[in-house]
Design a protein around this motif. Structure first.
Motif, PDB file in Angstrom:
ATOM      1  N   PHE A 145     -14.877  95.325  -3.996  1.00 39.23           N
ATOM      2  CA  PHE A 145     -14.783  94.069  -3.263  1.00 39.23           C
ATOM      3  C   PHE A 145     -16.051  93.233  -3.326  1.00 39.23           C
ATOM      4  O   PHE A 145     -16.054  92.089  -2.902  1.00 39.23           O
ATOM      5  CB  PHE A 145     -14.390  94.334  -1.807  1.00 39.23           C
ATOM      6  N   GLU A 146     -17.125  93.791  -3.871  1.00 41.87           N
ATOM      7  CA  GLU A 146     -18.369  93.047  -4.013  1.00 41.87           C
ATOM      8  C   GLU A 146     -18.616  92.620  -5.463  1.00 41.87           C
ATOM      9  O   GLU A 146     -19.689  92.161  -5.805  1.00 41.87           O
ATOM     10  CB  GLU A 146     -19.535  93.878  -3.487  1.00 41.87           C
ATOM     11  N   ARG A 147     -17.614  92.762  -6.270  1.00 39.02           N
ATOM     12  CA  ARG A 147     -17.751  92.427  -7.684  1.00 39.02           C
ATOM     13  C   ARG A 147     -16.639  91.439  -8.045  1.00 39.02           C
ATOM     14  O   ARG A 147     -15.495  91.618  -7.656  1.00 39.02           O
ATOM     15  CB  ARG A 147     -17.619  93.709  -8.505  1.00 39.02           C
ATOM     16  N   ASN A 148     -16.989  90.428  -8.789  1.00 41.02           N
ATOM     17  CA  ASN A 148     -16.012  89.427  -9.167  1.00 41.02           C
ATOM     18  C   ASN A 148     -16.176  89.092 -10.649  1.00 41.02           C
ATOM     19  O   ASN A 148     -16.678  88.042 -11.007  1.00 41.02           O
ATOM     20  CB  ASN A 148     -16.180  88.167  -8.306  1.00 41.02           C
ATOM     21  N   ASP A 149     -15.771  90.025 -11.481  1.00 44.90           N
ATOM     22  CA  ASP A 149     -15.855  89.808 -12.915  1.00 44.90           C
ATOM     23  C   ASP A 149     -14.686  90.510 -13.600  1.00 44.90           C
ATOM     24  O   ASP A 149     -13.813  91.062 -12.933  1.00 44.90           O
ATOM     25  CB  ASP A 149     -17.206  90.274 -13.485  1.00 44.90           C
ATOM     26  N   LYS A 150     -14.680  90.485 -14.908  1.00 45.12           N
ATOM     27  CA  LYS A 150     -13.553  91.050 -15.654  1.00 45.12           C
ATOM     28  C   LYS A 150     -13.469  92.567 -15.572  1.00 45.12           C
ATOM     29  O   LYS A 150     -12.471  93.156 -15.954  1.00 45.12           O
ATOM     30  CB  LYS A 150     -13.603  90.611 -17.113  1.00 45.12           C
ATOM     31  N   TYR A 151     -14.506  93.221 -15.058  1.00 43.05           N
ATOM     32  CA  TYR A 151     -14.509  94.676 -14.959  1.00 43.05           C
ATOM     33  C   TYR A 151     -13.999  95.175 -13.607  1.00 43.05           C
ATOM     34  O   TYR A 151     -13.994  96.355 -13.340  1.00 43.05           O
ATOM     35  CB  TYR A 151     -15.913  95.231 -15.226  1.00 43.05           C
TER      36      TYR A 151
END
Length: 158
Positions: A125-131
Motif C-alpha cells: 500500500f506504500e508503493r505505486n508502480d508497476k511492481y
C-alpha cells in the motif's frame, strides 16, 4: 576477419544473450521474506493481521504477537515465481491485511490474496508502480492448515 576479431565478436554476442537471460531469471524467483518481511522495518513491527476467508467473508483480527509471528514465519520461507497469466479461476482462499506501526498509530502496509490453487498476489500500500499487485506462483510448501486453524480459532472467539 582476423582471429581476434572473431573472438571479440563472439564474446560480445554471447554477452548480449547471456546477461539479459541471467537478469530475467534472477528477477523471476523470489521469496515471501524478500518481498514482504524484509521491507517491514524494525521500528514499525506488525501489530495486527486481518484475515478474511472467501467462503465466509467474515473478517477476523489477530493481535496476539505469537500468532502473528507464527503466520509470518509460515509464509517467510515460501518460494515464489512471478507469473504473468496465473490460473486463478476466480476464487481465493484468504485475504490477509498486514498492519504495521504501534498500538496507537497503525496503518495497513500489505494486502495478500492467497488463492486456493497456490498463487499469491501481493499489494504494497506504500508503493505505486508497476511492481505492485503482482501475482506469484507458490513453488514451495507452506501450511495453509495453519492459516485455517488461526482463522477458525479466532472466528470462534469473536
Amino acid at each position: 576477419m582476423k582471429k581476434w576479431e572473431k573472438y571479440l565478436f563472439l564474446s560480445i554476442l554471447t554477452a548480449l544473450v547471456v546477461i539479459p537471460l541471467i537478469v530475467y531469471l534472477a528477477n523471476r524467483n523470489h521469496t515471501f521474506a524478500e518481498l514482504v518481511t524484509e521491507r517491514i522495518i524494525a521500528s514499525e513491527p506488525v501489530v495486527s493481521l486481518s484475515l478474511t476467508k472467501s467462503s465466509s467473508e467474515k473478517q477476523i483480527k489477530i493481535k496476539d504477537p505469537s500468532q502473528i509471528h507464527q503466520l509470518m514465519d509460515n509464509l517467510s520461507t515460501t518460494q515464489l515465481v512471478k507469473v504473468k497469466f496465473p490460473h486463478l479461476q476466480g476464487a481465493y482462499s484468504y485475504y490477509i491485511r498486514i498492519k504495521v506501526g504501534n498500538t496507537q498509530h497503525s496503518r495497513a502496509r500489505y494486502g495478500l490474496i492467497l488463492y486456493s490453487n497456490n498463487y499469491i498476489s501481493i499489494y504494497d500500500f506504500e508503493r505505486n508502480d508497476k511492481y505492485n499487485g503482482l501475482t506469484y506462483q507458490i513453488t514451495s510448501p507452506y501450511s495453509i492448515q495453519l492459516i485455517n486453524d488461526l482463522y477458525e480459532a479466532s472466528a470462534h472467539n469473536t
